[in-house]
Design an enzyme around this catalytic site. Structure first.
Site, PDB file in Angstrom:
ATOM      1  N   HIS A   1      50.018  51.146  22.966  1.00 22.71           N
ATOM      2  CA  HIS A   1      50.484  52.364  23.622  1.00 22.71           C
ATOM      3  C   HIS A   1      51.367  53.078  22.600  1.00 22.71           C
ATOM      4  O   HIS A   1      51.883  52.454  21.661  1.00 22.71           O
ATOM      5  CB  HIS A   1      51.280  52.035  24.888  1.00 22.71           C
ATOM      6  CG  HIS A   1      50.434  51.415  25.970  1.00 22.71           C
ATOM      7  ND1 HIS A   1      50.577  50.111  26.361  1.00 22.71           N
ATOM      8  CD2 HIS A   1      49.429  51.943  26.696  1.00 22.71           C
ATOM      9  CE1 HIS A   1      49.683  49.855  27.315  1.00 22.71           C
ATOM     10  NE2 HIS A   1      48.977  50.946  27.534  1.00 22.71           N
TER      11      HIS A   1
ATOM     12  N   ASP B   1      54.495  51.344  22.292  1.00 15.70           N
ATOM     13  CA  ASP B   1      54.434  50.026  21.635  1.00 15.70           C
ATOM     14  C   ASP B   1      54.598  50.248  20.132  1.00 15.70           C
ATOM     15  O   ASP B   1      55.234  49.456  19.436  1.00 15.70           O
ATOM     16  CB  ASP B   1      53.060  49.354  21.836  1.00 15.70           C
ATOM     17  CG  ASP B   1      52.784  48.971  23.284  1.00 15.70           C
ATOM     18  OD1 ASP B   1      53.725  48.497  23.959  1.00 15.70           O
ATOM     19  OD2 ASP B   1      51.627  49.126  23.723  1.00 15.70           O
TER      20      ASP B   1
ATOM     21  N   GLU C   1      39.496  55.458  30.080  1.00 14.34           N
ATOM     22  CA  GLU C   1      39.448  54.127  30.721  1.00 14.34           C
ATOM     23  C   GLU C   1      39.547  54.323  32.232  1.00 14.34           C
ATOM     24  O   GLU C   1      40.639  54.463  32.771  1.00 14.34           O
ATOM     25  CB  GLU C   1      40.589  53.240  30.205  1.00 14.34           C
ATOM     26  CG  GLU C   1      40.550  51.841  30.811  1.00 14.34           C
ATOM     27  CD  GLU C   1      41.608  50.896  30.251  1.00 14.34           C
ATOM     28  OE1 GLU C   1      42.223  51.202  29.213  1.00 14.34           O
ATOM     29  OE2 GLU C   1      41.826  49.832  30.859  1.00 14.34           O
TER      30      GLU C   1
ATOM     31  N   GLU D   1      36.890  48.415  31.398  1.00 13.68           N
ATOM     32  CA  GLU D   1      37.640  47.192  31.703  1.00 13.68           C
ATOM     33  C   GLU D   1      36.927  46.496  32.850  1.00 13.68           C
ATOM     34  O   GLU D   1      36.714  47.081  33.916  1.00 13.68           O
ATOM     35  CB  GLU D   1      39.096  47.511  32.070  1.00 13.68           C
ATOM     36  CG  GLU D   1      39.827  46.246  32.506  1.00 13.68           C
ATOM     37  CD  GLU D   1      41.331  46.315  32.460  1.00 13.68           C
ATOM     38  OE1 GLU D   1      41.877  46.958  31.540  1.00 13.68           O
ATOM     39  OE2 GLU D   1      41.960  45.713  33.345  1.00 13.68           O
TER      40      GLU D   1
ATOM     41  N   HIS E   1      38.451  46.756  36.265  1.00 13.65           N
ATOM     42  CA  HIS E   1      38.422  48.095  36.858  1.00 13.65           C
ATOM     43  C   HIS E   1      37.059  48.370  37.494  1.00 13.65           C
ATOM     44  O   HIS E   1      36.971  48.991  38.558  1.00 13.65           O
ATOM     45  CB  HIS E   1      38.734  49.165  35.806  1.00 13.65           C
ATOM     46  CG  HIS E   1      40.116  49.051  35.222  1.00 13.65           C
ATOM     47  ND1 HIS E   1      40.573  49.880  34.230  1.00 13.65           N
ATOM     48  CD2 HIS E   1      41.144  48.203  35.479  1.00 13.65           C
ATOM     49  CE1 HIS E   1      41.823  49.560  33.912  1.00 13.65           C
ATOM     50  NE2 HIS E   1      42.176  48.539  34.655  1.00 13.65           N
TER      51      HIS E   1
ATOM     52  N   ASP F   1      45.139  44.697  40.686  1.00 12.75           N
ATOM     53  CA  ASP F   1      44.569  44.505  39.347  1.00 12.75           C
ATOM     54  C   ASP F   1      45.122  43.192  38.783  1.00 12.75           C
ATOM     55  O   ASP F   1      46.312  43.068  38.524  1.00 12.75           O
ATOM     56  CB  ASP F   1      45.013  45.705  38.487  1.00 12.75           C
ATOM     57  CG  ASP F   1      44.361  45.715  37.130  1.00 12.75           C
ATOM     58  OD1 ASP F   1      43.547  44.821  36.828  1.00 12.75           O
ATOM     59  OD2 ASP F   1      44.682  46.627  36.349  1.00 12.75           O
TER      60      ASP F   1
ATOM     61  N   ASP G   1      43.902  41.213  36.003  1.00 12.03           N
ATOM     62  CA  ASP G   1      43.865  40.935  34.555  1.00 12.03           C
ATOM     63  C   ASP G   1      43.782  39.438  34.250  1.00 12.03           C
ATOM     64  O   ASP G   1      44.524  38.912  33.407  1.00 12.03           O
ATOM     65  CB  ASP G   1      45.082  41.566  33.852  1.00 12.03           C
ATOM     66  CG  ASP G   1      45.053  43.085  33.894  1.00 12.03           C
ATOM     67  OD1 ASP G   1      43.948  43.669  33.918  1.00 12.03           O
ATOM     68  OD2 ASP G   1      46.134  43.695  33.916  1.00 12.03           O
TER      69      ASP G   1
ATOM     70  N   ASP H   1      42.083  42.539  27.881  1.00 14.45           N
ATOM     71  CA  ASP H   1      43.257  43.073  28.582  1.00 14.45           C
ATOM     72  C   ASP H   1      43.617  42.066  29.671  1.00 14.45           C
ATOM     73  O   ASP H   1      43.314  42.264  30.852  1.00 14.45           O
ATOM     74  CB  ASP H   1      42.973  44.475  29.145  1.00 14.45           C
ATOM     75  CG  ASP H   1      44.268  45.230  29.401  1.00 14.45           C
ATOM     76  OD1 ASP H   1      45.349  44.616  29.284  1.00 14.45           O
ATOM     77  OD2 ASP H   1      44.207  46.434  29.723  1.00 14.45           O
TER      78      ASP H   1
END
Ligand code: XUL
Ligand code: MN
Length: 346
Positions: free
Chosen positions: A51, A54, A176, A212, A215, A250, A252, A285
């Site tokens: 990001h 980040d 995304e 993803e 998702h 979500d 992950d 992810d």
């Protein structure tokens, strides 16, 4: 299928999350960026995804010059370590300006904040040597549908994407999609929506997507179909493999954790379509379980990669001739059992 092909792997700093959830605080002390970079190298990954904050922490408190200076320092650091920056994504969803959405906010000044911050993300991507900006449209949607016009929101998204494409002649936008969370209902919930809106922009060739797995599952779709669909357009530019147990928050989860067969089919689609042959990375992810202790802090990443590679071997050793014969006879019962026994190794 070229058997010598070597997949390259990628993760983001947020994938070493410290265990917080909406109902409780962190369970591990957040490690430093340097520790994460060392860890990425130790487990043999090739790239890091970022990001904007980040790459440059506390980004909103810094001038553009300072942001670019820090991005250059990071690039030097990554080069020294032999790690590639895979993409940069604007983390728009934390800022006070985006509580009602970013590009589709009902407030013009706040929409401009989202556009300006994303343009700065493109500048960071250029410095880090990647031409991919991932756009997860976290808050582009509504809590109640009456609060925004869907058609106007599409126009605003296209305006924003056009501004990014004009800002840098080389940047590629990888949308995304995710159907919900944090919003009740999101705009652009699926790969189909992402690739359709690409056609309304000034340069559709530079608007693609990242899938993803979780998702797709949250949208009630099979992520394998999302992969095949995106790759039919030559537009799968990145990949966030993970897993998800049904229609809930979500999760992950590690790749293949919930449904090995769905994971196998994703890998088989990637193999069949030649994912990675144009330099694309396989990103995970995934997040550690909340109970994870620091000494197992990278296990979810290593396990996801190991499961992926086992499934590559399974895809390559699948008895395609036998499968074709079952298909020719429309003996899908036989085909079903062929897959099950292949995965079971019996
Ligand atoms: C959110 C998500 C993000 C994006 C990058 O569900 O997947 O981490 O991948 O912004
Ligand atoms: Mn993701």
């Amino acid at each position: 299928m070229a058997k010598a092909f070597k997949y390259r792997f990628c993760a983001g700093p947020w994938n070493w999350s410290p265990g917080q959830d909406p109902y409780g605080p962190t369970t591990r002390v957040d490690p430093s960026f340097d520790w994460k970079l060392d860890e990425l190298k130790r487990i043999g990954f090739d790239a890091m995804m970022f990001h904007d904050d980040d790459a440059v922490p506390n980004i909103d408190s810094k001038t553009s010059a300072q942001v670019l200076k820090e991005a250059k320092e990071l690039k030097k650091r990554l080069d020294g370590e032999g790690i590639v920056a895979e993409m940069v994504a604007p983390r728009l969803w934390f800022a006070p300006q985006t509580i009602d959405g970013g590009f589709t906010s009902n407030n013009k000044k706040d929409r401009q904040y989202a556009i300006d911050r994303s343009k700065q993300t493109i500048d960071i991507a250029r410095v880090l040597g990647t031409d991919i900006m991932v756009i997860w449209l976290a808050r582009e949607g509504t809590y109640i549908r009456e609060s925004k016009s869907g058609k106007r929101s599409m126009e605003l998204l296209v305006e924003a994407f056009d501004a990014f494409l004009a800002h840098d002649k080389k940047i590629r936008l990888a949308i995304e999609p995710k159907p919900n969370e944090p919003m009740d209902v999101a705009y652009l919930p699926t790969i189909g929506h992402a690739l359709a809106i690409a056609q309304l922009t000034r340069d559709p060739k530079r608007v693609g997507c990242v899938i993803e797995s979780a998702h797709g599952l949250l949208a009630g779709l099979d992520p394998t179909d999302e992969i095949d669909f995106a790759m039919s357009f030559g537009k799968l530019w990145s990949l966030h493999l993970n897993d998800q147990n049904g229609l809930k928050f979500d999760q992950d989860k590690p790749f293949g954790s919930n449904n090995l067969r769905v994971a196998f089919n994703q890998v088989r689609a990637l193999e069949r379509n030649g994912y990675g042959r144009n330099g694309e990375f396989v990103c995970f992810d995934v997040h550690p379980f909340r109970t994870t202790t620091p000494d197992h802090w990278s296990a979810h990443l290593e396990n996801s990669r190991n499961t992926f590679m086992h499934l590559v071997a399974k895809a390559r050793s699948f008895d395609e001739k036998q499968a074709a014969s079952f298909i020719a006879q429309r003996d899908y019962q036989g085909l079903d059992q062929l897959v099950i026994e292949h995965l079971l190794g019996v």
